[in-house]
Design a protein around this motif. Structure first.
Motif: not given
Length: 330
Positions: A50-66
């Motif tokens: 995704v473009d940089h502006a969109t990526r910078d707006a995200l709060d990315v949380r790595p996790l295991d859904i299980a």
């Protein structure tokens, strides 16, 4: 409910549909928390595209859904949860069925329980047209019987029933969106459209597919992403299952010939026995009745098949290194 300025969680945000949904939500003004599958490489999947502006707006949380603790922390303070995280490859579900139960069923349970704990205002749970099995009638409406014809579809039926039970048992405001076959940029070679395109781009004289007879309803991915938002914003969809499909269908053989025509290529289209599903597991026809979602929301499919296929062709041609056409990706 408008999603502008609302904090929303997207599980499976690094996936094909999830990354497009994140883009749309950011464009609509939502505060997007993007849950991606944890790995030691800090790889965010398709969010890297995704473009940089969109990526910078995200709060990315790595996790295991299980993991229920990680999921609960991600859901905290969110008004809306879009639950897309899942194992989706049908062939791999024949090899590793327990993984599908762990991710698709237990993962959904974790999301629902966390949403209940934090009193989330809406959960949009992702189903799949595969839960219908081979159509008993078409177009398929939401009252069509469910039939697990693969471990994958069985796990999604179980997840759907869990989501419905949390609405009925605890009053959790759940909506179930049932996408038919999404396609478009960022889709992996596991799916039929990029598989065909990649083989043509790499000069194959024979296009090798599974069975050529099955019929599918293909919906462009941005239309699918808009369906998620439309369902989340409508109070009428609480406790309701909605199909998200174009309402038109095409066989695998016809699809391959259409792509060959669009790409001005000549090749034979062959059914490869190694890619064919087990006899009683193949789903032979899926075509959506989309009247319910159109009656309850403002959603309508916008991208026609030829336009969408053209965009998919452009993507594969621009990223040939991402596709190994000579190998079967399960």
């Amino acid at each position: 409910m408008s999603l502008a300025r609302e904090r929303v969680l997207v599980t499976g945000a690094g996936g094909f549909i999830g990354s497009h949904l994140c883009e749309l939500l950011v464009a609509r003004g939502a505060q997007v928390r993007a849950a991606v599958r944890y790995n030691s490489r800090n790889d965010w999947g398709h969010l890297a595209d995704v473009d940089h502006a969109t990526r910078d707006a995200l709060d990315v949380r790595p996790l295991d859904i299980a993991d229920p603790f990680a999921v609960a922390e991600a859901v905290k303070d969110c008004a809306v949860v879009f639950h897309l995280a899942a194992l989706i490859g049908i062939p791999y579900s024949y090899v590793a069925p327990a993984s599908y139960l762990e991710v698709n069923v237990r993962g959904t349970l974790n999301v629902l329980e966390a949403a209940r704990r934090w009193k989330v205002r809406r959960v949009v749970h992702t189903s799949t047209s595969e839960v219908y099995g081979t159509a008993r009638y078409t177009p398929i409406d939401e009252a069509h019987p469910l039939q697990g014809q693969s471990p994958y579809s069985a796990s999604k039926i179980a997840a759907d029933q869990l989501a419905e039970s949390y609405h009925r048992s605890f009053g959790l405001p759940v909506s179930i969106l049932r996408p038919f076959n999404a396609y478009g940029p960022r889709q992996s070679a596991r799916a039929v459209i990029p598989t065909i395109i990649a083989q043509v781009v790499q000069g194959a004289s024979e296009i090798r597919l599974g069975s050529l007879e099955p019929v599918r309803d293909f919906t462009y991915v941005t239309d699918t992403a808009r369906a998620f938002v439309a369902v989340a914003e409508s109070e009428k969809t609480i406790g309701v299952v909605c199909n998200a499909g174009h309402g038109k269908s095409i066989s695998m053989g016809e699809l391959a010939r259409k792509l060959l025509g669009l790409m001005k290529a000549e090749a034979k289209v062959e059914s490869d026995a190694g890619r064919v599903r087990p006899e009683h597991s193949e789903v032979f026809e899926l075509r959506a009745n989309n009247e319910r979602i159109q009656s309850l929301t403002s959603w309508r499919p916008e991208i026609g098949l030829e336009d969408g296929l053209g965009r998919a062709i452009e993507y594969v041609r621009a990223h040939p290194e991402r596709f190994r056409a000579s190998e079967y990706t399960i």
